[in-house]
Scaffold this motif. Structure first.
Motif, PDB file in Angstrom:
ATOM      1  N   LEU A 125       8.597   4.350   5.582  1.00  0.00           N
ATOM      2  CA  LEU A 125       8.586   3.183   6.111  1.00  0.00           C
ATOM      3  C   LEU A 125       9.097   2.501   7.348  1.00  0.00           C
ATOM      4  CD1 LEU A 125       5.962   1.262   4.204  1.00  0.00           C
ATOM      5  CD2 LEU A 125       7.549   0.831   3.189  1.00  0.00           C
ATOM      6  N   PRO A 126      10.288   2.895   7.279  1.00  0.00           N
ATOM      7  CA  PRO A 126      10.696   1.741   8.177  1.00  0.00           C
ATOM      8  C   PRO A 126      10.545   2.179   9.725  1.00  0.00           C
ATOM      9  CG  PRO A 126      12.468   2.565   6.090  1.00  0.00           C
ATOM     10  CD  PRO A 126      11.418   2.976   5.797  1.00  0.00           C
ATOM     11  N   GLU A 127      10.255   3.866   9.506  1.00  0.00           N
ATOM     12  CA  GLU A 127       9.573   4.505  10.878  1.00  0.00           C
ATOM     13  C   GLU A 127       8.179   4.271  11.719  1.00  0.00           C
ATOM     14  OE1 GLU A 127       9.270   9.012  12.769  1.00  0.00           O
ATOM     15  OE2 GLU A 127      10.559   8.116  10.690  1.00  0.00           O
ATOM     16  N   ARG A 184       1.077   0.540  14.834  1.00  0.00           N
ATOM     17  CA  ARG A 184      -0.740   0.421  14.278  1.00  0.00           C
ATOM     18  C   ARG A 184      -0.742   0.430  13.003  1.00  0.00           C
ATOM     19  NH1 ARG A 184      -1.011   1.501  19.825  1.00  0.00           N
ATOM     20  NH2 ARG A 184      -0.775   4.155  19.409  1.00  0.00           N
ATOM     21  N   ILE A 185       0.057   1.553  12.274  1.00  0.00           N
ATOM     22  CA  ILE A 185      -0.549   2.147  10.926  1.00  0.00           C
ATOM     23  C   ILE A 185       0.814   1.166   9.926  1.00  0.00           C
ATOM     24  CG2 ILE A 185      -1.322   4.174  11.791  1.00  0.00           C
ATOM     25  CD1 ILE A 185       0.776   4.945  10.394  1.00  0.00           C
ATOM     26  N   GLY A 186       1.092   0.468  10.152  1.00  0.00           N
ATOM     27  CA  GLY A 186       2.389  -0.045   9.464  1.00  0.00           C
ATOM     28  C   GLY A 186       1.739  -1.102   7.742  1.00  0.00           C
ATOM     29  N   ALA A 187       1.075  -1.989   8.659  1.00  0.00           N
ATOM     30  CA  ALA A 187       0.760  -2.405   7.054  1.00  0.00           C
ATOM     31  C   ALA A 187       0.142  -1.719   6.518  1.00  0.00           C
ATOM     32  CB  ALA A 187      -0.727  -3.335   8.194  1.00  0.00           C
ATOM     33  N   TYR A 188      -0.834  -0.970   6.322  1.00  0.00           N
ATOM     34  CA  TYR A 188      -2.004   0.131   5.684  1.00  0.00           C
ATOM     35  C   TYR A 188      -0.600   0.928   4.930  1.00  0.00           C
ATOM     36  CZ  TYR A 188      -6.250  -1.090   8.348  1.00  0.00           C
ATOM     37  OH  TYR A 188      -6.935  -1.760   8.462  1.00  0.00           O
ATOM     38  N   MET A 189       0.302   1.591   5.534  1.00  0.00           N
ATOM     39  CA  MET A 189       1.263   1.818   4.919  1.00  0.00           C
ATOM     40  C   MET A 189       1.902   1.136   3.976  1.00  0.00           C
ATOM     41  SD  MET A 189       3.126   5.169   7.603  1.00  0.00           S
ATOM     42  CE  MET A 189       4.079   5.387   6.046  1.00  0.00           C
ATOM     43  N   ILE A 190       2.637   0.041   4.620  1.00  0.00           N
ATOM     44  CA  ILE A 190       2.666  -1.070   3.817  1.00  0.00           C
ATOM     45  C   ILE A 190       2.272  -1.307   2.193  1.00  0.00           C
ATOM     46  CG2 ILE A 190       4.023  -3.607   3.060  1.00  0.00           C
ATOM     47  CD1 ILE A 190       4.813  -2.768   5.670  1.00  0.00           C
ATOM     48  N   LEU A 191       0.816  -1.055   2.583  1.00  0.00           N
ATOM     49  CA  LEU A 191      -0.088  -1.480   1.339  1.00  0.00           C
ATOM     50  C   LEU A 191      -0.296  -0.128   0.340  1.00  0.00           C
ATOM     51  CD1 LEU A 191      -1.642  -3.472   0.260  1.00  0.00           C
ATOM     52  CD2 LEU A 191      -4.269  -1.825   1.022  1.00  0.00           C
TER      53      LEU A 191
END
Length: 423
Positions: free
Chosen positions: A150-152, A157-164
Motif C-alpha cells: 500500500l505505501p508504494e 492511479r490505482i491507489g484509491a482502489y487498493m486502499i478500498l
C-alpha cells in the motif's frame, strides 16, 4: 443550479450509451453501415476504463439509467483487454486500467489471463498475486500482502482502489484499522463509487465496534452524497440496524436530522423498518416512536404506511399491558396488505398475545410447584418451602416468566422467517 448540473451529467451518461455501441464496433472490428471499420485504430484499454469510471460514478450519484451503460462498458473493457496486443501494456496506463477493471467489479479471470501472457514483466507479480488470492475468496491471506504494498501504490492511479480493497480485507481482522483505511479511501476519491462504498461499509463497521457517533457521521455523509445510489437500499438496512442496536446511546435528534435530509417516502420507509426491527428486538419504546413517526409522515389519508405503522405499533404493545389494544391493531389490517413475512410476524405475535391473556393451566401450575416441595423426612425445609409457596402468586409468577421470555421469541422471528424464505 444543482438540478441543471445533474441533468447535464445524466445527458452525458446517456450519450455514452450511443457512443458505446460505436465503440464496440471499433473494438471488435464489426461492420457499420455495411462497411468494415478496418481503417479505424482500436482505442487503448485505459480510455475505456476512464469511461467506465465515469459511468460508475454517475450511477452512485443517482443516474440509474447509466446502469445499463456500465454493464455494456464492462464487456467492452473485458474484450479490449483480452484481445489487446502484449505490446500495448508497455504503456503503464493500460496496466493500471487492467488492475482498476479487476478491482471495479470486472472479471478477475481476465487479469489472470493477462498476467499469464505477460512475458516482459509489465505487471507487478506481488500485486497480481495478492489480488488473485483476494478474488479467490481468501482475504485473510491477501491482507498482509496488500498492506505491505500500500505505501508504494497509494499515490498512484490505482491507489484509491487498493486502499478500498485493503480496507475490505482488513475488516475481517482489525475493524478499527479498517475504518481508518475507509476514511483514507473516501478522502482520496471524493464523489466516486469508492467514496460511496467506503461510507456504506464504514457506517456498518463503526456500528459493530460500538462507535455510534462515528457511524452516524458516515451515515450523514452518505445521505448527503449518495442517497440516490442503487446501493442505497443496502445502506438503509445498515443505518436502521445501527439505530436499533444502539437505540439507548444514539442521539435521536441527530437521527431525526439525518432523516430530514431525505425525501418523505424514504423517511417513511426507514421509520417503518425501524419499527419492525425494534419490535422484533423487543425494544418497545423505539418501535412505538418509529411507528408514530411513520404514521405522521403518511398524512391524514389512510394508506399502506399508516396501516403498517399501526400494525408494528400493535405488535410492539404485546409485551406491555395493552394487549387487548395490540390484538385489535394487529387484526384490523386485511391480509392482502401484508407481506408473507409480516403475516408470519402477526401470527407469532398473536400467539404470544393469546398465551398472555389465557387463564392459567392448573395442571401446569402443579408441575411448576413440584420442584419447590422439599423431600419427605425434612420437615424444617418443607415448612420453609410451604411458606414461600403461600406468599407466591402462581398466576403472577407464570405471567412474569412468560413476559421475560417473549422478547427472545420475538427476536427469533426473523431467523425463522429467513429459514422459511430459503426453503
Amino acid at each position: 443550479m444543482k438540478a441543471k448540473l445533474r441533468q447535464a451529467c445524466f445527458s452525458c451518461a446517456q450519450a455514452l450509451v450511443c457512443l458505446s455501441v460505436v465503440v464496440m464496433g471499433i473494438v471488435m472490428g464489426t461492420p457499420a453501415n455495411g462497411q468494415a471499420l478496418q481503417d479505424v485504430a482500436p482505442l487503448p484499454p485505459y480510455k475505456f476504463v476512464r469511461s467506465l469510471q465515469y459511468v460508475q460514478d454517475s450511477v452512485v450519484l443517482g443516474d440509474h439509467s447509466a446502469g445499463e451503460v456500465q454493464r455494456h462498458l464492462l464487456k467492452i473493457v473485458d474484450s479490449s483487454l483480452r484481445e489487446a496486443d502484449k505490446q500495448i501494456f508497455e504503456d503503464e496506463r493500460n496496466v493500471d486500467a487492467a488492475l482498476i477493471y479487476a478491482m471495479s467489479g470486472g472479471n478477475p479471470q481476465t487479469l489472470a489471463h493477462l498476467v499469464e501472457r505477460d512475458e516482459d514483466g509489465h505487471f507487478d507479480r506481488r500485486l497480481t498475486d495478492a489480488l488473485t488470492i483476494y478474488f479467490s475468496g481468501a482475504p485473510e491471506k491477501a491482507q498482509p500482502m496488500l498492506l505491505k504494498l500500500l505505501p508504494e501504490y497509494s499515490q498512484t492511479r490505482i491507489g484509491a482502489y487498493m486502499i478500498l480493497v485493503a480496507a475490505n480485507v482488513t475488516a475481517t481482522r482489525n475493524e478499527i484499522e479498517a475504518l481508518n483505511l475507509f476514511d483514507r479511501a473516501r478522502l482520496v476519491a471524493p464523489g466516486t463509487i469508492i467514496e460511496e462504498s467506503s461510507l456504506r461499509r464504514a457506517t456498518h463497521i463503526a456500528s459493530r465496534v460500538g462507535d455510534i457517533d462515528r457511524s452516524l457521521d458516515n451515515a450523514e455523509r452518505y445521505v448527503r452524497r449518495f442517497i440516490h445510489s442503487p446501493y442505497a437500499s443496502q445502506f438503509v438496512d445498515i443505518f436502521v440496524h445501527a439505530i436499533v442496536l444502539h437505540s439507548d446511546a444514539a442521539d435521536r435528534q441527530r437521527i431525526d436530522y439525518i432523516l430530514s435530509l431525505m425525501d418523505l417516502p424514504r423517511q417513511r420507509e426507514i421509520y417503518l423498518r425501524m419499527a419492525r426491527m425494534s419490535t422484533i428486538a423487543g425494544k418497545e419504546e423505539i418501535a412505538l416512536l418509529a411507528a408514530s413517526r411513520a404514521e405522521a409522515l403518511s398524512g391524514e389519508k389512510r394508506d399502506v404506511v399508516r396501516d403498517l405503522a399501526g400494525f408494528y405499533a400493535g405488535i410492539a404493545k404485546v409485551p406491555t399491558s395493552n394487549i387487548t389494544e395490540a390484538i385489535e391493531a394487529m387484526t384490523s389490517i386485511p391480509d392482502h396488505k401484508l407481506s408473507e413475512r409480516d403475516l408470519a410476524l402477526r401470527e407469532a405475535a398473536k400467539t404470544i398475545a393469546k398465551q398472555v391473556t389465557a387463564p392459567p393451566d392448573l395442571t401446569s401450575l402443579e408441575e411448576l410447584m413440584v420442584p419447590a416441595i422439599a423431600p419427605a423426612g425434612d420437615p424444617a425445609v418443607r415448612a420453609d418451602a410451604e411458606t414461600e409457596q403461600g406468599e407466591e402468586d402462581p398466576e403472577a409468577s407464570m405471567h412474569g416468566s412468560f413476559m421475560a421470555s417473549k422478547r427472545e421469541k420475538l427476536m427469533n422471528i426473523d431467523t425463522l422467517l429467513n429459514e422459511e424464505s430459503n426453503e
